[in-house]
Motif scaffolding. Structure first.
Motif, PDB file in Angstrom:
ATOM      1  N   GLY A  19     101.032  13.272 -22.076  1.00 21.14           N
ATOM      2  CA  GLY A  19     101.210  13.558 -23.493  1.00 21.14           C
ATOM      3  C   GLY A  19     100.006  14.237 -24.093  1.00 21.14           C
ATOM      4  O   GLY A  19     100.108  14.951 -25.081  1.00 21.14           O
ATOM      5  N   GLY A  20      98.840  14.007 -23.505  1.00 18.79           N
ATOM      6  CA  GLY A  20      97.645  14.744 -23.886  1.00 18.79           C
ATOM      7  C   GLY A  20      97.157  14.517 -25.291  1.00 18.79           C
ATOM      8  O   GLY A  20      96.542  15.406 -25.879  1.00 18.79           O
ATOM      9  N   GLN A  21      97.395  13.334 -25.873  1.00 22.04           N
ATOM     10  CA  GLN A  21      97.051  13.132 -27.276  1.00 22.04           C
ATOM     11  C   GLN A  21      95.598  12.732 -27.521  1.00 22.04           C
ATOM     12  O   GLN A  21      95.133  12.776 -28.653  1.00 22.04           O
ATOM     13  N   ARG A  22      94.877  12.315 -26.500  1.00 24.69           N
ATOM     14  CA  ARG A  22      93.458  11.971 -26.633  1.00 24.69           C
ATOM     15  C   ARG A  22      92.738  12.430 -25.371  1.00 24.69           C
ATOM     16  O   ARG A  22      93.233  12.223 -24.262  1.00 24.69           O
ATOM     17  N   GLY A  23      91.580  13.047 -25.544  1.00 30.40           N
ATOM     18  CA  GLY A  23      90.774  13.416 -24.385  1.00 30.40           C
ATOM     19  C   GLY A  23      91.063  14.813 -23.861  1.00 30.40           C
ATOM     20  O   GLY A  23      91.562  15.690 -24.578  1.00 30.40           O
ATOM     21  N   TYR A  24      90.763  15.007 -22.579  1.00 24.24           N
ATOM     22  CA  TYR A  24      90.706  16.339 -21.960  1.00 24.24           C
ATOM     23  C   TYR A  24      92.001  16.684 -21.236  1.00 24.24           C
ATOM     24  O   TYR A  24      92.561  15.862 -20.497  1.00 24.24           O
ATOM     25  N   THR A  25      92.474  17.912 -21.462  1.00 23.13           N
ATOM     26  CA  THR A  25      93.603  18.468 -20.714  1.00 23.13           C
ATOM     27  C   THR A  25      93.104  19.667 -19.917  1.00 23.13           C
ATOM     28  O   THR A  25      92.586  20.625 -20.501  1.00 23.13           O
ATOM     29  N   PRO A  26      93.226  19.626 -18.585  1.00 21.12           N
ATOM     30  CA  PRO A  26      92.641  20.684 -17.754  1.00 21.12           C
ATOM     31  C   PRO A  26      93.302  22.043 -17.938  1.00 21.12           C
ATOM     32  O   PRO A  26      94.395  22.171 -18.498  1.00 21.12           O
ATOM     33  N   PHE A  27      92.627  23.026 -17.402  1.00 20.57           N
ATOM     34  CA  PHE A  27      93.073  24.414 -17.428  1.00 20.57           C
ATOM     35  C   PHE A  27      94.470  24.539 -16.795  1.00 20.57           C
ATOM     36  O   PHE A  27      94.777  23.900 -15.794  1.00 20.57           O
ATOM     37  N   ALA A  28      95.298  25.385 -17.410  1.00 16.13           N
ATOM     38  CA  ALA A  28      96.629  25.724 -16.887  1.00 16.13           C
ATOM     39  C   ALA A  28      97.521  24.499 -16.744  1.00 16.13           C
ATOM     40  O   ALA A  28      98.243  24.344 -15.753  1.00 16.13           O
ATOM     41  N   THR A  29      97.490  23.623 -17.763  1.00 17.47           N
ATOM     42  CA  THR A  29      98.366  22.447 -17.771  1.00 17.47           C
ATOM     43  C   THR A  29      99.522  22.634 -18.745  1.00 17.47           C
ATOM     44  O   THR A  29     100.687  22.466 -18.387  1.00 17.47           O
ATOM     45  N   GLU A  30      99.212  22.976 -19.986  1.00 19.45           N
ATOM     46  CA  GLU A  30     100.271  23.110 -20.999  1.00 19.45           C
ATOM     47  C   GLU A  30     101.074  24.383 -20.743  1.00 19.45           C
ATOM     48  O   GLU A  30     100.525  25.432 -20.390  1.00 19.45           O
ATOM     49  N   GLN A  31     102.381  24.275 -20.950  1.00 21.25           N
ATOM     50  CA  GLN A  31     103.281  25.396 -20.697  1.00 21.25           C
ATOM     51  C   GLN A  31     104.274  25.498 -21.841  1.00 21.25           C
ATOM     52  O   GLN A  31     104.994  24.538 -22.130  1.00 21.25           O
ATOM     53  N   ALA A  32     104.288  26.630 -22.500  1.00 15.74           N
ATOM     54  CA  ALA A  32     105.178  26.811 -23.645  1.00 15.74           C
ATOM     55  C   ALA A  32     106.638  26.756 -23.220  1.00 15.74           C
ATOM     56  O   ALA A  32     106.990  27.078 -22.075  1.00 15.74           O
ATOM     57  N   ARG A  33     107.491  26.337 -24.150  1.00 20.13           N
ATOM     58  CA  ARG A  33     108.926  26.319 -23.877  1.00 20.13           C
ATOM     59  C   ARG A  33     109.407  27.701 -23.459  1.00 20.13           C
ATOM     60  O   ARG A  33     108.988  28.720 -24.013  1.00 20.13           O
ATOM     61  N   ASP A  34     110.271  27.743 -22.478  1.00 19.51           N
ATOM     62  CA  ASP A  34     110.905  28.983 -22.022  1.00 19.51           C
ATOM     63  C   ASP A  34     109.918  29.955 -21.395  1.00 19.51           C
ATOM     64  O   ASP A  34     110.253  31.127 -21.188  1.00 19.51           O
ATOM     65  N   ASN A  35     108.698  29.492 -21.083  1.00 21.26           N
ATOM     66  CA  ASN A  35     107.737  30.362 -20.401  1.00 21.26           C
ATOM     67  C   ASN A  35     107.580  29.862 -18.968  1.00 21.26           C
ATOM     68  O   ASN A  35     107.398  28.654 -18.751  1.00 21.26           O
ATOM     69  N   PRO A  36     107.631  30.755 -17.976  1.00 27.64           N
ATOM     70  CA  PRO A  36     107.657  30.293 -16.583  1.00 27.64           C
ATOM     71  C   PRO A  36     106.313  29.864 -16.021  1.00 27.64           C
ATOM     72  O   PRO A  36     106.263  29.252 -14.951  1.00 27.64           O
ATOM     73  N   VAL A  37     105.216  30.181 -16.698  1.00 29.97           N
ATOM     74  CA  VAL A  37     103.891  29.858 -16.169  1.00 29.97           C
ATOM     75  C   VAL A  37     103.047  29.171 -17.238  1.00 29.97           C
ATOM     76  O   VAL A  37     103.260  29.366 -18.434  1.00 29.97           O
ATOM     77  N   PRO A  38     102.070  28.351 -16.836  1.00 29.28           N
ATOM     78  CA  PRO A  38     101.222  27.665 -17.813  1.00 29.28           C
ATOM     79  C   PRO A  38     100.287  28.624 -18.546  1.00 29.28           C
ATOM     80  O   PRO A  38     100.014  29.742 -18.093  1.00 29.28           O
ATOM     81  N   ASP A  39      99.772  28.147 -19.671  1.00 25.92           N
ATOM     82  CA  ASP A  39      98.800  28.916 -20.448  1.00 25.92           C
ATOM     83  C   ASP A  39      97.431  28.900 -19.765  1.00 25.92           C
ATOM     84  O   ASP A  39      97.081  27.952 -19.047  1.00 25.92           O
ATOM     85  N   LEU A  40      96.639  29.926 -20.073  1.00 25.53           N
ATOM     86  CA  LEU A  40      95.290  30.065 -19.506  1.00 25.53           C
ATOM     87  C   LEU A  40      94.271  29.427 -20.451  1.00 25.53           C
ATOM     88  O   LEU A  40      93.454  30.112 -21.067  1.00 25.53           O
ATOM     89  N   LYS A  41      94.329  28.096 -20.557  1.00 27.60           N
ATOM     90  CA  LYS A  41      93.416  27.405 -21.465  1.00 27.60           C
ATOM     91  C   LYS A  41      93.211  25.973 -21.006  1.00 27.60           C
ATOM     92  O   LYS A  41      94.010  25.408 -20.260  1.00 27.60           O
ATOM     93  N   GLU A  42      92.095  25.406 -21.465  1.00 28.92           N
ATOM     94  CA  GLU A  42      91.830  23.980 -21.361  1.00 28.92           C
ATOM     95  C   GLU A  42      91.495  23.499 -22.763  1.00 28.92           C
ATOM     96  O   GLU A  42      91.072  24.290 -23.616  1.00 28.92           O
ATOM     97  N   PHE A  43      91.689  22.196 -23.030  1.00 28.27           N
ATOM     98  CA  PHE A  43      91.411  21.735 -24.382  1.00 28.27           C
ATOM     99  C   PHE A  43      91.063  20.254 -24.402  1.00 28.27           C
ATOM    100  O   PHE A  43      91.280  19.522 -23.429  1.00 28.27           O
ATOM    101  N   PHE A  44      90.504  19.844 -25.552  1.00 30.14           N
ATOM    102  CA  PHE A  44      90.100  18.457 -25.760  1.00 30.14           C
ATOM    103  C   PHE A  44      90.676  17.999 -27.088  1.00 30.14           C
ATOM    104  O   PHE A  44      90.553  18.688 -28.103  1.00 30.14           O
ATOM    105  N   HIS A  45      91.307  16.815 -27.092  1.00 27.69           N
ATOM    106  CA  HIS A  45      91.947  16.288 -28.291  1.00 27.69           C
ATOM    107  C   HIS A  45      91.172  15.125 -28.877  1.00 27.69           C
ATOM    108  O   HIS A  45      90.773  14.197 -28.161  1.00 27.69           O
ATOM    109  N   VAL A  46      91.011  15.161 -30.193  1.00 33.32           N
ATOM    110  CA  VAL A  46      90.439  14.061 -30.969  1.00 33.32           C
ATOM    111  C   VAL A  46      91.507  13.612 -31.952  1.00 33.32           C
ATOM    112  O   VAL A  46      92.062  14.424 -32.701  1.00 33.32           O
ATOM    113  N   GLY A  47      91.804  12.305 -31.941  1.00 28.20           N
ATOM    114  CA  GLY A  47      92.802  11.753 -32.844  1.00 28.20           C
ATOM    115  C   GLY A  47      92.176  10.959 -33.974  1.00 28.20           C
ATOM    116  O   GLY A  47      90.954  10.869 -34.115  1.00 28.20           O
TER     117      GLY A  47
END
Length: 311
Positions: free
Chosen positions: A72-100
């Motif tokens: 779910g990625g709601q807190r902490g670190y999500t590595p590179f190429a994990t999140e993938q937009a709806r209807d897109n065949p490949v993951p995004d070229l990003k990493e991110f960190f979540h603060v709640g």
């Protein structure tokens, strides 16, 4: 920013702001995006947070992975190429960190509003991130007040429903694009899940929004401006009176693509048990209720996270 997206002076609220409300509402109806200057967030708060976020993304991989988020990625670190937009065949070229949200006192939703995760190697990270979170949360309340007035609701209509919302501060790092021929992009076409998103953007090119005529319009932030866009929860709540506009971050060509890019959006969510039910004032003969079945904010969020391969 691009002249296609209006930039308004938030200080005009001090004199009543009726014209500002009309102009912001018109911008949201047409573009789903509006920029605001004189927003009141000190430059030092933004600069301190950016400094800490960049330091985090420069940590060794094992240090970042030690803070990897739960599904779910709601807190902490999500590595590179994990999140993938709806209807897109490949993951995004990003990493991110979540603060709640940091809860004061009791937490009515401990299984949803979980504790934040903090890097031990960066003692200034927590304070800088929470300072920026608090500023953006306050600014989000002001913008929601503008939207409520435009919808002919009391200015504070949204406020009781966002005080304990699962709002997320996301620090994003788009690394240099190593393969110019890759089919992946930094962030594929998507709409945000939440009520509104406040974006402290990047001066680098890349962010684009989909205009009504089907063309992609570049949006580049300028100093002192925060861009606020409509999310899918607001689109649903208003029966599409306020649209959630598709947007993306493309890979820039040439030398720009070989440089990293950073941005910091704040996704403003209502309380998890807030019921997203079409506002009566947004239902007309020409615009009948598109969503006769109500849904809670948390149910809607979980559905979208599954679609984004985050669950």
């Amino acid at each position: 920013m691009s002249h296609e997206v209006p930039v308004l002076d938030l200080a005009r609220l001090e004199s009543g702001g009726d014209a500002l409300v009309r102009e912001a509402g018109a911008a949201y109806r047409e573009y789903g995006f509006c920029g605001f200057r004189n927003h009141g967030i000190p430059d030092q708060v933004i600069e301190s947070a950016y400094r800490e976020f960049k330091a985090f993304f420069n940590l060794p991989e094992e240090s970042k992975m030690a803070l990897r988020s739960e599904p779910g990625g709601q807190r902490g670190y999500t590595p590179f190429a994990t999140e993938q937009a709806r209807d897109n065949p490949v993951p995004d070229l990003k990493e991110f960190f979540h603060v709640g949200r940091e809860m004061d006192g009791g937490n009515p939703w401990p299984q949803i509003l979980k504790p934040n995760r903090w890097p031990r190697d960066l003692p200034g990270f927590r304070g800088a991130a929470l300072d920026l979170y608090g500023e953006l949360d306050c600014l989000g309340h002001r913008v929601l007040g503008i939207i409520a007035r435009f919808l002919e609701l009391p200015e504070g209509w949204f406020w009781p429903s966002v005080g304990q919302g699962n709002s997320i501060l996301r620090a994003i790092h788009y690394p240099p694009v190593s393969d110019p021929d890759t089919p992946a992009v930094r962030a594929a076409r998507h709409e945000d899940i939440n009520l509104i998103t406040l974006l402290i953007g990047s001066n680098e090119a890349g962010l684009e929004i989909l205009a009504r005529d089907g063309s992609w319009v570049p949006v580049t932030s300028i100093p002192g401006t925060i861009v606020v866009n409509i999310g899918d929860m607001m689109k649903r709540l208003t029966n599409h009176v306020l649209p959630s506009t598709p947007h993306r971050v493309v890979n820039p060509a040439g030398e720009a693509g070989r440089q990293p890019r950073y941005s910091v959006p704040f996704f403003m969510h209502p309380d998890p048990d807030f019921v997203i039910r079409t506002l009566p004032g947004c239902i007309t003969a020409d615009n009948p209720d598109r969503y006769p079945e109500a849904v809670s904010a948390d149910e809607f969020l979980m559905q979208r996270l599954r679609e984004n391969r985050m669950l």
